[in-house]
Design an enzyme around this catalytic site. Sequence first.
Site, PDB file in Angstrom:
ATOM      1  N   ASP A  85     -11.358  -3.418  -0.917  1.00 42.71           N
ATOM      2  CA  ASP A  85     -11.125  -1.975  -1.112  1.00 42.71           C
ATOM      3  C   ASP A  85     -11.573  -1.501  -2.503  1.00 42.71           C
ATOM      4  O   ASP A  85     -11.092  -1.990  -3.511  1.00 42.71           O
ATOM      5  CB  ASP A  85      -9.615  -1.744  -0.918  1.00 42.71           C
ATOM      6  CG  ASP A  85      -9.170  -0.306  -1.173  1.00 42.71           C
ATOM      7  OD1 ASP A  85     -10.023   0.603  -1.181  1.00 42.71           O
ATOM      8  OD2 ASP A  85      -7.952  -0.095  -1.353  1.00 42.71           O
ATOM      9  N   HIS A 143       0.889  -1.177   0.000  1.00 44.16           N
ATOM     10  CA  HIS A 143       0.000   0.000   0.000  1.00 44.16           C
ATOM     11  C   HIS A 143       0.925   1.224   0.000  1.00 44.16           C
ATOM     12  O   HIS A 143       2.145   1.082  -0.017  1.00 44.16           O
ATOM     13  CB  HIS A 143      -0.875  -0.095   1.258  1.00 44.16           C
ATOM     14  CG  HIS A 143      -1.897   0.987   1.415  1.00 44.16           C
ATOM     15  ND1 HIS A 143      -2.625   1.487   0.371  1.00 44.16           N
ATOM     16  CD2 HIS A 143      -2.326   1.659   2.527  1.00 44.16           C
ATOM     17  CE1 HIS A 143      -3.453   2.419   0.832  1.00 44.16           C
ATOM     18  NE2 HIS A 143      -3.289   2.544   2.128  1.00 44.16           N
ATOM     19  N   HIS A 152      -3.679   2.461  -4.053  1.00 43.95           N
ATOM     20  CA  HIS A 152      -4.831   1.551  -4.108  1.00 43.95           C
ATOM     21  C   HIS A 152      -4.864   0.766  -5.426  1.00 43.95           C
ATOM     22  O   HIS A 152      -4.411   1.250  -6.461  1.00 43.95           O
ATOM     23  CB  HIS A 152      -6.131   2.349  -3.954  1.00 43.95           C
ATOM     24  CG  HIS A 152      -6.253   3.016  -2.617  1.00 43.95           C
ATOM     25  ND1 HIS A 152      -6.824   2.388  -1.526  1.00 43.95           N
ATOM     26  CD2 HIS A 152      -5.859   4.229  -2.181  1.00 43.95           C
ATOM     27  CE1 HIS A 152      -6.776   3.204  -0.482  1.00 43.95           C
ATOM     28  NE2 HIS A 152      -6.190   4.336  -0.859  1.00 43.95           N
TER      29      HIS A 152
HETATM   30 ZN   LIG Z   1      -7.983   4.035   3.535  1.00 43.38          ZN
HETATM   31 ZN   LIG Z   2      -4.597   3.518   3.503  1.00 40.99          ZN
END
Ligand SMILES: [Zn+2]
Ligand SMILES: [Zn+2]
Length: 556
Positions: free
Chosen positions: A193, A139, A368
């Site tokens: 996500d 990330h 992301h």
């Molecule tokens: Zn987040």
């Molecule tokens: Zn994050």
Amino acid sequence: MPAGKLQVVPLGGLGEFGMNCMAFRWGDDIIVVDAGMMFPEAELLGVDIVVPDITYLTENRDKVRAIVLTHGHEDHIGALPWILSELNVPVYGTEFTLAYVENKLEEHELLDAAKLIEIRAGERFKIGPFTIHPIQVTHSLVDCVSLAIHTPLGVVIHTGDFKVDPTPTDNRLFDLHTFAEYGKDGVLALFQDSTNVERPGYTPSERAVRRKFEEVFARAERRLFICCFSSSIHRIKLTIDTAFEYNRKVALVGRSMNESAEIAQDLGYVDIPDGVLIHAGQVKDFPPERVCVLISGSQGEPMSALSRTAVDSHKHVKIERDDTVVLSSRIIPGNEKAIYRMIDHLYRREALVVYEDGSHPPVHVSGHASQEELKLIINLVKPRYFIPIHGEYRQLRRHGELAASMHGAVGKVIMLESGDVLEFDELGARKTGEVAVGRVCIDSGSRTDVVEDLVIRDRRLLSEDGIVLPIITINKLSGKVESVPEIVTRGFAPAGAENGFMDEARQVVVEALEQSSKEEKGDWGVMKEKIRQELKRYIHKNTSRRPLIMPVILEI
Ligand SMILES: [Zn+2]
Ligand SMILES: [Zn+2]
């Protein structure tokens, strides 16, 4: 299969950006995954942070066993002080995540009472009926995990935030194997996500930014300012490494930047060679071409280090003609105006400004997963149920559609929003009800003040403390204040606050204006924030009240 129900209740982050928080319940045991905040929208003047309403948790306080954190971003840990002050339960997180949490709790004097338990990727732990297996992911921050939660009905996987970066700067690889193994064994549900679901293809690796940085360092002839999120450990490392290569000293400017770099250094994520770091106050002592300033404030926050430097009101650093300023961060929707205003100021100082404008190589890459990465994880996990999380409604919807199109990999897609109760039993999964959710606005006092009590800025308090509107008239051409500031109040009439009080309050506003440079006066965002903070301090000191203060600047 055991008789019983698994309930999943998102308390924030589904249908809104930020404030991620999700409860998992089996019988009399509840665990909470993440406790995030969101930054207030511009309309919410007078509010510092927004956190989820946790009525569901406080109503079940005897059942809440723990909060488990996926990583250390504010939208995942920012509500902890508020939640722990209501509900002091153990907090589980990785080493790096807990380092951030410690700082945050210390600021609110909650650290001593907190129970923080360190977890490691790959090492399972048990909380009540749940066995939790943190899985290493990549990330924009370091030491991030997804959580495979073993429940009596099967395994559910909560991805947290992730992208699939095959070449992370810290060489800690995304643990695709474990996702695949769970996929083989069978996964009940995948909560994934959705942040970047609108982007086709793959999100570039952090490594892509290195090429841009080398280009910038090679070209810069004078001072170099690099601005990123203080939590961008990868960028801090990249900046320090590249500065060392190009023989520049590095100064860290901004409190959050210093704290973050210190944690990263302590935990071995950043290796700072001796003699590279200098104090912000020493910048002026070195030739401009030998200095690199790592500075916070990438979102144009009015009181941030870069915003202040952009209007030449920072006490240590100065941006001069032909200096280079690099904004190595995303322009968060909603912040465009503030950021572009800051960039305008930088150009007025005749600096060279590098910001995300779509050119290659990129000066910033997202943290992301884009569509192909999302599909990859879905393919590996092959969940019976797929639930998109972390996103505004259109993103959740598109993520749901993406998953639904993968017939071989996904059983059923379920759309959830914050407050929905999703129930699993031996027959399957369905939405069964709703719990109270919402936003609680908090005025934590000036962020630079060390400790102030959390004050809930809800309607009740607003009606008790009222509203104060300082109105300042500024001449558009000359930048001069045209008349004595007016102060209009509604519902704010503290005992003892006679006429003299208001006169003095006006004087506070006048002084805040007088002490500002011409450039600051040209920046409404800066002026409003200055006036708000000065008045807040004055009013609180004299009346112990905290009215909502909304400065209004009229240009004539
Ligand atoms: Zn987040
Ligand atoms: Zn994050």
